[in-house]
Write a protein that holds these residues in place. Structure first.
Motif, PDB file in Angstrom:
ATOM      1  N   GLY A 181      38.408 -36.517  -6.583  1.00 35.53           N
ATOM      2  CA  GLY A 181      38.800 -37.879  -6.268  1.00 35.53           C
ATOM      3  C   GLY A 181      39.248 -38.149  -4.850  1.00 35.53           C
ATOM      4  O   GLY A 181      39.704 -39.252  -4.541  1.00 35.53           O
ATOM      5  N   ILE A 182      39.131 -37.166  -3.962  1.00 33.93           N
ATOM      6  CA  ILE A 182      39.490 -37.356  -2.558  1.00 33.93           C
ATOM      7  C   ILE A 182      38.342 -38.068  -1.845  1.00 33.93           C
ATOM      8  O   ILE A 182      37.175 -37.740  -2.040  1.00 33.93           O
ATOM      9  CB  ILE A 182      39.774 -36.003  -1.874  1.00 33.93           C
ATOM     10  N   MET A 183      38.662 -39.032  -1.005  1.00 33.27           N
ATOM     11  CA  MET A 183      37.648 -39.772  -0.259  1.00 33.27           C
ATOM     12  C   MET A 183      37.474 -39.142   1.125  1.00 33.27           C
ATOM     13  O   MET A 183      38.412 -39.036   1.898  1.00 33.27           O
ATOM     14  CB  MET A 183      38.042 -41.241  -0.121  1.00 33.27           C
ATOM     15  N   LEU A 184      36.235 -38.716   1.387  1.00 33.72           N
ATOM     16  CA  LEU A 184      35.900 -38.136   2.688  1.00 33.72           C
ATOM     17  C   LEU A 184      35.150 -39.159   3.524  1.00 33.72           C
ATOM     18  O   LEU A 184      34.376 -39.960   3.002  1.00 33.72           O
ATOM     19  CB  LEU A 184      35.038 -36.890   2.518  1.00 33.72           C
ATOM     20  N   ASN A 185      35.383 -39.092   4.832  1.00 30.26           N
ATOM     21  CA  ASN A 185      34.748 -40.024   5.758  1.00 30.26           C
ATOM     22  C   ASN A 185      33.699 -39.305   6.596  1.00 30.26           C
ATOM     23  O   ASN A 185      33.914 -38.192   7.065  1.00 30.26           O
ATOM     24  CB  ASN A 185      35.809 -40.642   6.676  1.00 30.26           C
ATOM     25  N   ASP A 215      33.922 -35.502   8.500  1.00 32.49           N
ATOM     26  CA  ASP A 215      35.283 -35.060   8.761  1.00 32.49           C
ATOM     27  C   ASP A 215      35.810 -34.390   7.497  1.00 32.49           C
ATOM     28  O   ASP A 215      35.805 -35.000   6.414  1.00 32.49           O
ATOM     29  CB  ASP A 215      36.190 -36.234   9.165  1.00 32.49           C
ATOM     30  N   TYR A 216      36.241 -33.142   7.614  1.00 35.55           N
ATOM     31  CA  TYR A 216      36.769 -32.401   6.476  1.00 35.55           C
ATOM     32  C   TYR A 216      38.072 -33.049   5.986  1.00 35.55           C
ATOM     33  O   TYR A 216      38.629 -33.934   6.618  1.00 35.55           O
ATOM     34  CB  TYR A 216      37.047 -30.942   6.870  1.00 35.55           C
ATOM     35  N   ARG A 217      38.551 -32.592   4.860  1.00 33.59           N
ATOM     36  CA  ARG A 217      39.823 -33.103   4.328  1.00 33.59           C
ATOM     37  C   ARG A 217      40.919 -33.030   5.391  1.00 33.59           C
ATOM     38  O   ARG A 217      41.088 -32.002   6.046  1.00 33.59           O
ATOM     39  CB  ARG A 217      40.276 -32.285   3.122  1.00 33.59           C
ATOM     40  N   GLY A 218      41.654 -34.112   5.543  1.00 32.75           N
ATOM     41  CA  GLY A 218      42.754 -34.126   6.493  1.00 32.75           C
ATOM     42  C   GLY A 218      42.341 -34.390   7.921  1.00 32.75           C
ATOM     43  O   GLY A 218      43.192 -34.505   8.797  1.00 32.75           O
ATOM     44  N   TYR A 219      41.039 -34.488   8.173  1.00 34.66           N
ATOM     45  CA  TYR A 219      40.523 -34.790   9.508  1.00 34.66           C
ATOM     46  C   TYR A 219      40.128 -36.266   9.572  1.00 34.66           C
ATOM     47  O   TYR A 219      39.548 -36.807   8.616  1.00 34.66           O
ATOM     48  CB  TYR A 219      39.280 -33.951   9.819  1.00 34.66           C
ATOM     49  N   GLY A 220      40.408 -36.889  10.720  1.00 34.13           N
ATOM     50  CA  GLY A 220      39.983 -38.270  10.915  1.00 34.13           C
ATOM     51  C   GLY A 220      40.498 -39.187   9.819  1.00 34.13           C
ATOM     52  O   GLY A 220      41.684 -39.222   9.510  1.00 34.13           O
ATOM     53  N   LYS A 221      39.574 -39.917   9.184  1.00 33.68           N
ATOM     54  CA  LYS A 221      39.936 -40.841   8.110  1.00 33.68           C
ATOM     55  C   LYS A 221      39.840 -40.203   6.724  1.00 33.68           C
ATOM     56  O   LYS A 221      40.105 -40.866   5.726  1.00 33.68           O
ATOM     57  CB  LYS A 221      39.028 -42.069   8.160  1.00 33.68           C
ATOM     58  N   SER A 222      39.426 -38.950   6.663  1.00 30.30           N
ATOM     59  CA  SER A 222      39.294 -38.279   5.368  1.00 30.30           C
ATOM     60  C   SER A 222      40.662 -38.015   4.758  1.00 30.30           C
ATOM     61  O   SER A 222      41.602 -37.618   5.449  1.00 30.30           O
ATOM     62  CB  SER A 222      38.520 -36.970   5.514  1.00 30.30           C
ATOM     63  N   GLU A 223      40.745 -38.211   3.466  1.00 35.93           N
ATOM     64  CA  GLU A 223      42.013 -38.024   2.762  1.00 35.93           C
ATOM     65  C   GLU A 223      42.267 -36.540   2.499  1.00 35.93           C
ATOM     66  O   GLU A 223      41.408 -35.694   2.690  1.00 35.93           O
ATOM     67  CB  GLU A 223      41.977 -38.786   1.438  1.00 35.93           C
ATOM     68  N   GLY A 224      43.484 -36.263   2.020  1.00 40.30           N
ATOM     69  CA  GLY A 224      43.819 -34.929   1.542  1.00 40.30           C
ATOM     70  C   GLY A 224      44.155 -33.927   2.623  1.00 40.30           C
ATOM     71  O   GLY A 224      44.375 -34.271   3.784  1.00 40.30           O
ATOM     72  N   GLU A 225      44.177 -32.663   2.213  1.00 35.59           N
ATOM     73  CA  GLU A 225      44.478 -31.539   3.107  1.00 35.59           C
ATOM     74  C   GLU A 225      43.524 -30.403   2.766  1.00 35.59           C
ATOM     75  O   GLU A 225      43.083 -30.266   1.633  1.00 35.59           O
ATOM     76  CB  GLU A 225      45.916 -31.048   2.890  1.00 35.59           C
ATOM     77  N   ILE A 226      43.219 -29.568   3.752  1.00 39.09           N
ATOM     78  CA  ILE A 226      42.443 -28.365   3.489  1.00 39.09           C
ATOM     79  C   ILE A 226      43.198 -27.527   2.465  1.00 39.09           C
ATOM     80  O   ILE A 226      44.385 -27.240   2.628  1.00 39.09           O
ATOM     81  CB  ILE A 226      42.245 -27.534   4.776  1.00 39.09           C
ATOM     82  N   ASN A 227      42.522 -27.142   1.387  1.00 39.68           N
ATOM     83  CA  ASN A 227      43.241 -26.436   0.315  1.00 39.68           C
ATOM     84  C   ASN A 227      42.393 -25.352  -0.343  1.00 39.68           C
ATOM     85  O   ASN A 227      42.215 -25.316  -1.545  1.00 39.68           O
ATOM     86  CB  ASN A 227      43.733 -27.429  -0.743  1.00 39.68           C
ATOM     87  N   GLY A 228      41.845 -24.473   0.469  1.00 32.70           N
ATOM     88  CA  GLY A 228      41.131 -23.330  -0.083  1.00 32.70           C
ATOM     89  C   GLY A 228      39.649 -23.328   0.240  1.00 32.70           C
ATOM     90  O   GLY A 228      39.029 -24.378   0.395  1.00 32.70           O
ATOM     91  N   GLN A 229      39.097 -22.133   0.312  1.00 37.42           N
ATOM     92  CA  GLN A 229      37.692 -21.984   0.683  1.00 37.42           C
ATOM     93  C   GLN A 229      36.753 -22.601  -0.340  1.00 37.42           C
ATOM     94  O   GLN A 229      35.776 -23.270   0.013  1.00 37.42           O
ATOM     95  CB  GLN A 229      37.361 -20.498   0.852  1.00 37.42           C
ATOM     96  N   SER A 230      37.011 -22.405  -1.634  1.00 37.40           N
ATOM     97  CA  SER A 230      36.098 -22.929  -2.658  1.00 37.40           C
ATOM     98  C   SER A 230      36.045 -24.446  -2.620  1.00 37.40           C
ATOM     99  O   SER A 230      34.968 -25.041  -2.774  1.00 37.40           O
ATOM    100  CB  SER A 230      36.504 -22.429  -4.044  1.00 37.40           C
ATOM    101  N   ASN A 231      37.179 -25.090  -2.400  1.00 37.90           N
ATOM    102  CA  ASN A 231      37.194 -26.549  -2.305  1.00 37.90           C
ATOM    103  C   ASN A 231      36.496 -27.026  -1.034  1.00 37.90           C
ATOM    104  O   ASN A 231      35.812 -28.049  -1.034  1.00 37.90           O
ATOM    105  CB  ASN A 231      38.630 -27.077  -2.334  1.00 37.90           C
ATOM    106  N   PHE A 232      36.680 -26.275   0.043  1.00 36.32           N
ATOM    107  CA  PHE A 232      36.015 -26.606   1.310  1.00 36.32           C
ATOM    108  C   PHE A 232      34.503 -26.608   1.112  1.00 36.32           C
ATOM    109  O   PHE A 232      33.800 -27.546   1.487  1.00 36.32           O
ATOM    110  CB  PHE A 232      36.422 -25.573   2.364  1.00 36.32           C
ATOM    111  N   PHE A 233      33.977 -25.555   0.497  1.00 38.20           N
ATOM    112  CA  PHE A 233      32.538 -25.450   0.255  1.00 38.20           C
ATOM    113  C   PHE A 233      32.066 -26.496  -0.755  1.00 38.20           C
ATOM    114  O   PHE A 233      30.970 -27.041  -0.633  1.00 38.20           O
ATOM    115  CB  PHE A 233      32.191 -24.051  -0.237  1.00 38.20           C
TER     116      PHE A 233
END
Length: 269
Positions: free
Chosen positions: A63-67, A111-129
């Motif tokens: 449910g995180i919105m990425l930009n 923009d990854y989580r927490g970057y720019g207008k993207s919501e959330g925070e970086i929270n682990g490699q599996s979620n990043f991928f």
């Protein structure tokens, strides 16, 4: 008496030094995102000053919105799916898009989580991928996969290689890749145990599963990700893949490098 004092001092040091080392390792384990990722946040109403682009909002599985930003080219030949480095945000990374739109390729930058207008925070490699795959799936709705080039820069090279290894893009281009983040940690901080690293980003493992053509660019004067990283990746490439060395070049601004642009034009034609 003196010997007893020395023995006691030595005993205390034997306790204090390991305890300090363990404390440092624990601290690094829980704060490593701050040492790997350096995001710049942008307000939701921030206006990008680019030409011919559209913003894209994509919701992740949780449910995180990425930009992201999609740059449009004249007579598009396909899409460059660009995964940027570990610092900044799209307001600065987007400046590199003209290198590719000038060659008649649309460019999508995330923009990854927490970057720019993207919501959330970086929270682990599996979620990043998983985030990167979700966004890639969205782009496949608009571009046939045989016209998508995945391009990763610096920290983005691990995710780009993983993505190329589990999908079927036209090609993979890596700008200044690392062999793995584990290898980078050994190279720069050899006294620290690698098991504390939550983000392995094992490019060396993913690249052997890439069926598409792979091209690596790396400056031989790179001060951030040592050039030897690409030399270690080279034996893992297919015979038709390439490592192109940018001579007397460092880490930043590769898309503007003339030698890079000359070779890139040959690849994308």
């Amino acid at each position: 008496m003196l010997n007893n004092r020395r023995k006691k001092m030595l005993f205390n040091l034997l306790i204090i030094i390991p305890a300090f080392y363990v404390s440092v390792c624990v601290l690094l384990y829980f704060t490593q995102e701050r040492l790997i990722f350096f995001p710049q946040r942008l307000d939701k109403d921030f206006k990008f000053a680019f030409q011919r682009f559209e913003e894209v909002a994509i919701k992740t599985k949780d449910g995180i919105m990425l930009n992201g930003v999609l740059f449009k080219a004249d007579s598009s030949k396909g899409l460059i799916f660009y995964l940027h480095g570990n610092a900044g945000a799209l307001n600065s990374w987007g400046e590199a898009a003209t290198t590719y739109t000038n060659l008649h390729y649309d460019v999508f930058m995330l923009d990854y989580r927490g970057y720019g207008k993207s919501e959330g925070e970086i929270n682990g490699q599996s979620n990043f991928f998983s985030d990167v795959q979700t966004v890639y799936d969205e782009m496949k709705k608009h571009y046939p996969e045989n016209k998508i080039t995945i391009l990763g820069y610096s920290i983005g090279t691990g995710a780009a290689t993983f993505l190329a290894s589990t999908n079927d893009p036209k090609r993979l281009i890596l700008q200044a890749p690392y062999y793995s983040l584990t290898d980078m940690m050994k190279h720069k901080f050899s006294v620290l145990p690698t098991f504390i690293l939550k983000y392995k980003f094992a490019t060396n493992e993913y690249i052997t599963n890439c069926k598409c053509p792979v091209v690596i660019f790396h400056g031989d004067k790179d001060e951030i990700i040592y050039y030897g990283s690409s030399l270690k990746l080279k034996p893992l490439l297919k015979p038709s893949d390439k490592l192109i060395t940018l001579h007397n070049f460092g880490h930043n601004g590769m898309s503007d490098n003339e030698e890079y642009q000359t070779e890139l034009k040959k690849i994308l034609e």
